[in-house]
Motif scaffolding. Structure first.
Motif, PDB file in Angstrom:
ATOM      1  N   LYS A   1     -19.141 -30.344 -41.726  1.00 57.28           N
ATOM      2  CA  LYS A   1     -18.695 -31.423 -40.680  1.00 57.28           C
ATOM      3  C   LYS A   1     -18.951 -32.812 -40.745  1.00 57.28           C
ATOM      4  N   LEU A   2     -20.172 -33.055 -41.170  1.00 61.53           N
ATOM      5  CA  LEU A   2     -20.961 -34.368 -41.387  1.00 61.53           C
ATOM      6  C   LEU A   2     -20.477 -35.275 -42.117  1.00 61.53           C
ATOM      7  N   ALA A   3     -20.181 -34.608 -43.441  1.00 60.78           N
ATOM      8  CA  ALA A   3     -19.667 -35.294 -44.680  1.00 60.78           C
ATOM      9  C   ALA A   3     -18.217 -35.703 -44.355  1.00 60.78           C
ATOM     10  N   GLY A   4     -17.405 -35.083 -43.716  1.00 62.86           N
ATOM     11  CA  GLY A   4     -15.919 -35.473 -43.430  1.00 62.86           C
ATOM     12  C   GLY A   4     -15.174 -35.057 -44.451  1.00 62.86           C
ATOM     13  N   ARG A   5     -13.838 -35.403 -44.580  1.00 58.29           N
ATOM     14  CA  ARG A   5     -12.897 -35.369 -45.615  1.00 58.29           C
ATOM     15  C   ARG A   5     -13.296 -35.454 -46.937  1.00 58.29           C
TER      16      ARG A   5
ATOM     17  N   GLY B   1     -23.370 -27.157 -38.258  1.00 60.53           N
ATOM     18  CA  GLY B   1     -23.046 -28.492 -39.322  1.00 60.53           C
ATOM     19  C   GLY B   1     -21.801 -27.840 -40.250  1.00 60.53           C
ATOM     20  N   TYR B   2     -21.571 -26.926 -40.458  1.00 57.83           N
ATOM     21  CA  TYR B   2     -20.503 -26.654 -41.481  1.00 57.83           C
ATOM     22  C   TYR B   2     -19.396 -25.859 -40.604  1.00 57.83           C
ATOM     23  N   VAL B   3     -18.208 -26.115 -41.029  1.00 59.72           N
ATOM     24  CA  VAL B   3     -17.045 -25.495 -40.135  1.00 59.72           C
ATOM     25  C   VAL B   3     -16.348 -24.542 -41.174  1.00 59.72           C
ATOM     26  N   LEU B   4     -15.984 -23.252 -40.575  1.00 58.21           N
ATOM     27  CA  LEU B   4     -15.259 -22.369 -41.307  1.00 58.21           C
ATOM     28  C   LEU B   4     -13.899 -22.648 -41.063  1.00 58.21           C
ATOM     29  N   ASN B   5     -12.987 -22.860 -42.169  1.00 60.36           N
ATOM     30  CA  ASN B   5     -11.433 -23.119 -42.077  1.00 60.36           C
ATOM     31  C   ASN B   5     -10.755 -22.067 -42.700  1.00 60.36           C
ATOM     32  N   SER B   6      -9.594 -21.717 -41.819  1.00 59.35           N
ATOM     33  CA  SER B   6      -8.870 -20.526 -42.431  1.00 59.35           C
ATOM     34  C   SER B   6      -7.265 -21.037 -42.748  1.00 59.35           C
ATOM     35  N   ASP B   7      -6.850 -20.353 -43.701  1.00 58.46           N
ATOM     36  CA  ASP B   7      -5.508 -20.951 -44.280  1.00 58.46           C
ATOM     37  C   ASP B   7      -4.472 -19.507 -43.440  1.00 58.46           C
ATOM     38  N   PRO B   8      -3.795 -19.953 -42.732  1.00 56.73           N
ATOM     39  CA  PRO B   8      -3.116 -18.880 -42.057  1.00 56.73           C
ATOM     40  C   PRO B   8      -2.121 -18.248 -42.769  1.00 56.73           C
ATOM     41  N   VAL B   9      -1.395 -19.049 -43.934  1.00 62.04           N
ATOM     42  CA  VAL B   9      -0.840 -18.203 -44.783  1.00 62.04           C
ATOM     43  C   VAL B   9      -1.107 -17.209 -45.858  1.00 62.04           C
ATOM     44  N   SER B  10      -2.446 -17.511 -46.361  1.00 66.18           N
ATOM     45  CA  SER B  10      -3.228 -16.772 -47.350  1.00 66.18           C
ATOM     46  C   SER B  10      -4.382 -15.858 -46.561  1.00 66.18           C
ATOM     47  N   GLY B  11      -4.678 -16.373 -45.495  1.00 64.75           N
ATOM     48  CA  GLY B  11      -5.968 -15.772 -44.799  1.00 64.75           C
ATOM     49  C   GLY B  11      -7.052 -15.881 -45.587  1.00 64.75           C
TER      50      GLY B  11
END
Length: 194
Positions: free
Chosen positions: A147-151, A130-140
């Protein structure tokens, strides 16, 4: 405990998987995410080193990627979980992320200690969360979003660096293994403290 009884209480082996710290450092140095497909390639790490800036950096990163390093926090958590497993049965083992194979994902139980950046195998199970881990490739840096709540939903980030004692977050989820005859317990922290 119903959770641990499910993870350890059947006839299948339970693998307690520690993260590949070399992989995390490689991704941070190259400012990229390395997929499970790239990680499992017979050509790894050469297949991802094209983004390196010089021959010396390629050589150093190649040597680093060939090593089996894990974090002390991962190891402490793995040992605690291994000791806990003995209350149910003594069939749990500690494994390094690089030494797994896809067949095991269909027949065994797993406890994954670390995010997708340290254990690319988590990629196989993230769609169930239900939750997604996002990574910023520049900073790591990592963040967690609903996920359900969207943007418009909440995003959880750390309030300091990876080693600080500031506020942090984690996701804990129990999902079926790839064949549905076992389980995978994911422990995904945003930082070492998480």
């Amino acid at each position: 405990n119903p959770l641990w009884a499910r993870v350890f209480g059947n006839s299948q082996q339970t693998n307690i998987v520690v993260g590949d710290t070399s992989l995390v450092m490689l991704q941070n140095a190259l400012h990229t995410d390395i997929s499970l497909e790239q990680y499992l390639s017979h050509d790894y790490p050469r297949n991802v080193l094209g983004a390196a800036t010089s021959k010396d950096v390629v050589e150093i990163l190649g040597e680093l990627a060939a090593r089996q390093y894990t974090g002390f926090g991962d190891l402490n958590a793995a040992l605690s979980i291994l000791n806990l497993s003995r209350r149910y049965r003594d069939r749990a083992v500690i494994r390094f992320a690089r030494n797994l194979n896809i067949r095991e994902m269909t027949t065994e139980n797993f406890v994954m200690i670390g995010s997708r950046r340290a254990i690319p195998w988590n990629e196989l199970f993230e769609r169930q969360l239900g939750y997604v881990l996002n990574s910023d490739p520049v900073s790591g840096n990592l963040s967690i979003s609903d996920k359900l709540a969207g943007r418009g939903g909440p995003v959880y980030r750390t309030s300091g660096d990876q080693n600080s004692a500031g506020e942090t977050y984690a996701v804990a989820a129990l999902v079926p293994n790839l064949s549905g005859n076992g389980c995978v317990f994911l422990l995904l922290g945003l930082t070492m403290a998480g």
